[in-house]
Design a protein around this motif. Structure first.
Motif, PDB file in Angstrom:
ATOM      1  N   TYR A 111       0.805  -1.234   0.000  1.00  0.00           N
ATOM      2  CA  TYR A 111       0.000   0.000   0.000  1.00  0.00           C
ATOM      3  C   TYR A 111       0.837   1.282   0.000  1.00  0.00           C
TER       4      TYR A 111
ATOM      5  N   MET B 259       2.178   1.769  -3.561  1.00  0.00           N
ATOM      6  CA  MET B 259       1.126   2.116  -4.502  1.00  0.00           C
ATOM      7  C   MET B 259       0.677   3.562  -4.297  1.00  0.00           C
TER       8      MET B 259
ATOM      9  N   ARG C 107       0.773   6.553  -7.103  1.00  0.00           N
ATOM     10  CA  ARG C 107      -0.415   7.327  -7.482  1.00  0.00           C
ATOM     11  C   ARG C 107      -0.184   8.823  -7.309  1.00  0.00           C
TER      12      ARG C 107
ATOM     13  N   SER D 114      -1.101   3.522 -12.185  1.00  0.00           N
ATOM     14  CA  SER D 114      -1.575   3.250 -10.822  1.00  0.00           C
ATOM     15  C   SER D 114      -2.854   3.967 -10.403  1.00  0.00           C
TER      16      SER D 114
ATOM     17  N   SER E 117      -3.874  -1.138  -6.842  1.00  0.00           N
ATOM     18  CA  SER E 117      -3.705   0.269  -6.515  1.00  0.00           C
ATOM     19  C   SER E 117      -4.987   1.051  -6.732  1.00  0.00           C
TER      20      SER E 117
END
Length: 415
Positions: A21, A24, A28, A45, A330
């Motif tokens: 996490y 990702m 992003r 992503s 993601s």
């Protein structure tokens, strides 16, 4: 959430598999379209970018969806060549006009009426698998749900739905070994003797499938019967390699991903205090919770596309032929779409907006079957074993492949 440098992302690292996490989120926020030198893929992503790509099969082609990540060694190629291993365009990797015909076969097998009619069969399969779990618990005090219940139920269900159980002359252990080897060979980073050993297993699988689809006069209404009757747009019958490729993909995609989904769900439910017992008391709570696990922890974490022409994604210009990695996991944690994405909120208003089953022309045909299996497995298992608990001996290792992530072990004991 701790910030990490985007350059430090290693998609095959065990640390990433255990907790992807932060990486990702960094992608992003900072570099939603990033070239990854380790894989040669462009990582996409953000939710909206991935959604747009999935809905545009003309400009973003599926041709590379099931290609091996890297080049195979010469010894590996020789092993595969001996069985004429070939995965031509059929389902996930097919952007041609023949895709619709293959898709119709899958739709007939996995449409809503077929899934509804299969519930009693699935319940029987789950009951038999739980008998085995109880025997193991009685004999050993512990049982690994990842390699029993979560593995065996999807295999048995898939073989029965495809009407292959009478034609299959190998056991689930063998099919599972072949499938595991195929996943690692094409979506992992094996090297040297490991790669060759995996190729031998994949070749054995393919040779067995070729013999299976070569059998004469398959029953109408079965997968083999549908493949024998199918015609391509030019009127030609399917060749052996096309039929073998369909069954190869269906056994792996239809079984392994559901196995990984069930393993993840069992582990998450057992880790959350009181949740297992709640499901035993309130079985209706399982389905919405399942949807949230699919959003946050999908069994297929990424999928591939290739650009059909020069395009621009999130301000980044990509040439024709650029290989993309759509980061499905993601997108399920994108705060632009899901409020407080780190929390499982089963009754959120957009609970089914996730992209875990894909979208558009190539959306997973077995999505409703997977949902139904998850519901039946979780309801029946918690009802029959409401005091089950996670063993402290459960290993933390995860399956860490390019497109697949799941616990390798879910060791349980009676509470």
């Amino acid at each position: 959430m701790s910030a990490i440098p985007v350059d430090s992302v290693d998609l095959f690292d065990q640390g990433y598999a255990r907790d992807p996490y932060p990486a990702m989120a960094a992608l992003r926020e900072n570099e939603p379209v990033k070239f990854d030198e380790n894989t040669g893929l462009w990582l996409i992503s953000r939710y909206q970018d991935v959604r747009s790509i999935l809905l545009d099969p003309e400009n973003f082609l599926p041709d590379n969806a099931i290609d091996a990540i890297g080049r195979f060694s010469v010894p590996t190629l020789r092993v595969l060549a001996r069985v004429k291993f070939d995965l031509p365009q059929t389902l996930a990797n097919n952007g041609s006009d023949s895709h619709a015909g293959y898709r119709r076969i899958m739709t007939r097998l996995f449409n809503a009426p077929a899934v509804a009619a299969a519930v009693p069969m699935v319940e029987k399969v789950v009951a038999e698998a739980l008998d085995d779990v109880e025997r193991r618990l009685a004999a050993d005090g512990v049982c690994d749900l990842a390699t029993t219940l979560a593995r065996d139920v999807p295999f048995r269900v898939m073989l029965r739905l495809l009407d292959l159980q009478s034609a299959v002359d190998v056991g689930i252990d063998t099919l599972s070994r072949w499938s595991d080897a195929s996943l690692e060979l094409f979506w992992g980073r094996p090297r040297g003797e490991r790669e060759v050993a995996l190729a031998r297993e994949a070749a054995a699988f393919y040779a067995w499938l070729t013999a299976l689809v070569s059998k004469p006069a398959p029953e109408p209404g079965t997968l083999l019967g549908a493949l024998a009757a199918h015609r391509l747009p030019d009127g030609e019958r399917l060749g052996l390699n096309q039929k073998a490729a369909v069954v190869y993909f269906m056994i792996i995609a239809g079984q392994m991903t559901t196995t990984q989904m069930l393993g993840t769900m069992c582990l998450r439910a057992l880790r959350e205090p009181g949740l297992w017992q709640r499901f035993a008391a309130e079985p209706a709570a399982v389905a919405p919770w399942t949807e949230e696990v699919l959003r946050r922890d999908p069994p297929i974490t990424t999928w591939r596309r290739i650009t059909g022409r020069p395009v621009t994604v999130s301000g980044v210009e990509l040439p024709a032929g650029a290989p993309l990695l759509l980061m499905l996991a993601s997108t399920g944690s994108d705060p632009e779409v899901f409020d407080d994405p780190g929390q499982l909120c089963p009754y959120r208003s957009n609970v089914r907006r996730h992209l875990s089953f894909g979208l558009g022309r190539h959306r997973c045909s077995g999505a409703e079957l997977a949902r139904m299996e998850a519901d039946v497995v979780m309801r029946m298992t918690t009802a029959r074993l409401p005091r089950l608990r996670l063993s402290a001996r459960t290993a933390p290792e995860m399956l860490a492949l390019l497109s697949f992530r799941a616990p390798l072990q879910v060791l349980v004991e009676r509470g």
